[in-house]
Design an enzyme around this catalytic site. Structure first.
Site, PDB file in Angstrom:
ATOM      1  N   HIS A  67      11.057  -4.513   0.318  1.00  0.00           N
ATOM      2  CA  HIS A  67      10.597  -5.164   1.549  1.00  0.00           C
ATOM      3  C   HIS A  67      11.552  -6.275   1.980  1.00  0.00           C
ATOM      4  O   HIS A  67      11.156  -7.245   2.622  1.00  0.00           O
ATOM      5  CB  HIS A  67       9.174  -5.693   1.354  1.00  0.00           C
ATOM      6  CG  HIS A  67       8.202  -4.610   1.032  1.00  0.00           C
ATOM      7  ND1 HIS A  67       7.491  -3.928   1.989  1.00  0.00           N
ATOM      8  CD2 HIS A  67       7.871  -4.044  -0.155  1.00  0.00           C
ATOM      9  CE1 HIS A  67       6.754  -2.997   1.406  1.00  0.00           C
ATOM     10  NE2 HIS A  67       6.964  -3.049   0.107  1.00  0.00           N
TER      11      HIS A  67
ATOM     12  N   HIS B 129      -2.992  -4.247   8.244  1.00  0.00           N
ATOM     13  CA  HIS B 129      -2.348  -3.124   7.553  1.00  0.00           C
ATOM     14  C   HIS B 129      -3.335  -1.970   7.373  1.00  0.00           C
ATOM     15  O   HIS B 129      -3.031  -0.810   7.679  1.00  0.00           O
ATOM     16  CB  HIS B 129      -1.842  -3.555   6.175  1.00  0.00           C
ATOM     17  CG  HIS B 129      -0.543  -4.291   6.171  1.00  0.00           C
ATOM     18  ND1 HIS B 129      -0.450  -5.617   6.526  1.00  0.00           N
ATOM     19  CD2 HIS B 129       0.714  -3.899   5.835  1.00  0.00           C
ATOM     20  CE1 HIS B 129       0.808  -6.006   6.408  1.00  0.00           C
ATOM     21  NE2 HIS B 129       1.544  -4.987   5.996  1.00  0.00           N
TER      22      HIS B 129
ATOM     23  N   TRP C 228       9.991 -12.627   0.732  1.00  0.00           N
ATOM     24  CA  TRP C 228       8.608 -13.006   0.520  1.00  0.00           C
ATOM     25  C   TRP C 228       8.507 -13.894  -0.720  1.00  0.00           C
ATOM     26  O   TRP C 228       9.130 -13.589  -1.742  1.00  0.00           O
ATOM     27  CB  TRP C 228       7.747 -11.754   0.344  1.00  0.00           C
ATOM     28  CG  TRP C 228       6.308 -12.017   0.600  1.00  0.00           C
ATOM     29  CD1 TRP C 228       5.389 -12.449  -0.305  1.00  0.00           C
ATOM     30  CD2 TRP C 228       5.626 -11.906   1.850  1.00  0.00           C
ATOM     31  NE1 TRP C 228       4.171 -12.605   0.299  1.00  0.00           N
ATOM     32  CE2 TRP C 228       4.276 -12.277   1.616  1.00  0.00           C
ATOM     33  CE3 TRP C 228       6.016 -11.522   3.133  1.00  0.00           C
ATOM     34  CZ2 TRP C 228       3.324 -12.279   2.632  1.00  0.00           C
ATOM     35  CZ3 TRP C 228       5.081 -11.523   4.132  1.00  0.00           C
ATOM     36  CH2 TRP C 228       3.741 -11.894   3.885  1.00  0.00           C
TER      37      TRP C 228
ATOM     38  N   HIS D  15      12.321  -3.716   7.382  1.00  0.00           N
ATOM     39  CA  HIS D  15      11.836  -2.687   6.468  1.00  0.00           C
ATOM     40  C   HIS D  15      10.590  -1.999   7.028  1.00  0.00           C
ATOM     41  O   HIS D  15       9.928  -2.511   7.932  1.00  0.00           O
ATOM     42  CB  HIS D  15      11.501  -3.296   5.105  1.00  0.00           C
ATOM     43  CG  HIS D  15      10.346  -4.249   5.165  1.00  0.00           C
ATOM     44  ND1 HIS D  15      10.473  -5.562   5.556  1.00  0.00           N
ATOM     45  CD2 HIS D  15       9.007  -4.075   4.914  1.00  0.00           C
ATOM     46  CE1 HIS D  15       9.297  -6.161   5.524  1.00  0.00           C
ATOM     47  NE2 HIS D  15       8.386  -5.277   5.149  1.00  0.00           N
TER      48      HIS D  15
ATOM     49  N   HIS E  73       2.058   1.025  -0.166  1.00  0.00           N
ATOM     50  CA  HIS E  73       2.268  -0.414  -0.376  1.00  0.00           C
ATOM     51  C   HIS E  73       0.948  -1.162  -0.521  1.00  0.00           C
ATOM     52  O   HIS E  73       0.840  -2.109  -1.306  1.00  0.00           O
ATOM     53  CB  HIS E  73       3.070  -0.962   0.808  1.00  0.00           C
ATOM     54  CG  HIS E  73       3.320  -2.430   0.783  1.00  0.00           C
ATOM     55  ND1 HIS E  73       3.771  -3.108  -0.323  1.00  0.00           N
ATOM     56  CD2 HIS E  73       3.174  -3.376   1.763  1.00  0.00           C
ATOM     57  CE1 HIS E  73       3.903  -4.400  -0.036  1.00  0.00           C
ATOM     58  NE2 HIS E  73       3.532  -4.585   1.215  1.00  0.00           N
TER      59      HIS E  73
END
Length: 206
Positions: free
Chosen positions: A47, A158, A17, A51, A57
């Protein structure tokens, strides 16, 4: 019995990321230095590659990795193929007859050049989440780095999944896996207070 490894290899220079910790593996000691053994040292984000996200998170009050139920990450799973999407909506999922599927893995084929981090990815529309809960999904896995858009700060998918009791597996490699039913094993490390964990994810054909 066919076994499909759906884990992204951990290798120096692999995409992470933007701004996150680069993956590194080095030998801390060599046999020449120690007289007996090679001993490696890892530097990586929680991550990195394939994962799981613990709720902590993205939610300060969410469960951390060591508090997760391991049974969520092992058991019957269904792989479906949804190429060419920018979003994955309830309408995309309805034709598949997914009732009773507890672990749903979505193959999008959107991340072909895995040596670079993608600029855009197909993402889950929050409107699909109530359907996933209704049919019994406990774990959702995707073959891209996130279930939300790369530039999202709200992380709507999420949060919607968390509110409906559905856990998240990201960065799986499914380009070699046909649609169908499998047994999934994708266990996180017992990282106390962790926000996520790399996993070794495999599918066993039934």
């Amino acid at each position: 019995m066919d076994v499909f490894d759906i884990t992204a290899p951990l290798v120096r220079g692999m995409p992470v990321w933007p701004g996150d910790t680069p993956y590194q593996f080095n030998l801390q000691w060599t046999i020449d230095q120690s007289g007996s053994v090679n001993v490696g040292r890892l530097t990586l984000s929680t991550h990195t590659g394939t994962h799981i996200d613990a709720p902590y998170h993205f939610d300060e009050t969410g469960k951390k990795v060591h508090q997760l139920d391991l049974r969520t990450y092992m058991g019957p799973a269904r792989v479906i193929h949804l190429p060419g999407r920018t979003t994955i909506s309830q309408a995309d999922l309805l034709p598949y007859g997914l009732r009773g599927v507890e672990r749903l893995l979505i193959r999008t084929d959107a991340w072909q050049g895995r040596e670079e981090f993608p600029q855009t990815i197909p993402h889950l529309s929050p409107d699909a989440v109530p359907l996933l809960q209704e049919i019994g999904v406990r774990l959702l896995g995707v073959d891209v780095p996130s279930i939300d858009p790369i530039d999202s700060k709200e992380l709507a998918a999420h949060h919607a999944l968390h509110q409906h009791g559905i856990h998240i597996l990201e960065g799986i490699v499914l380009n070699h896996v046909p649609e169908g039913d499998y047994e999934l094993i994708a266990l996180p490390l017992p990282i106390v207070d962790g926000d996520g964990s790399p996993v070794r994810a495999v599918l066993r054909a039934k």
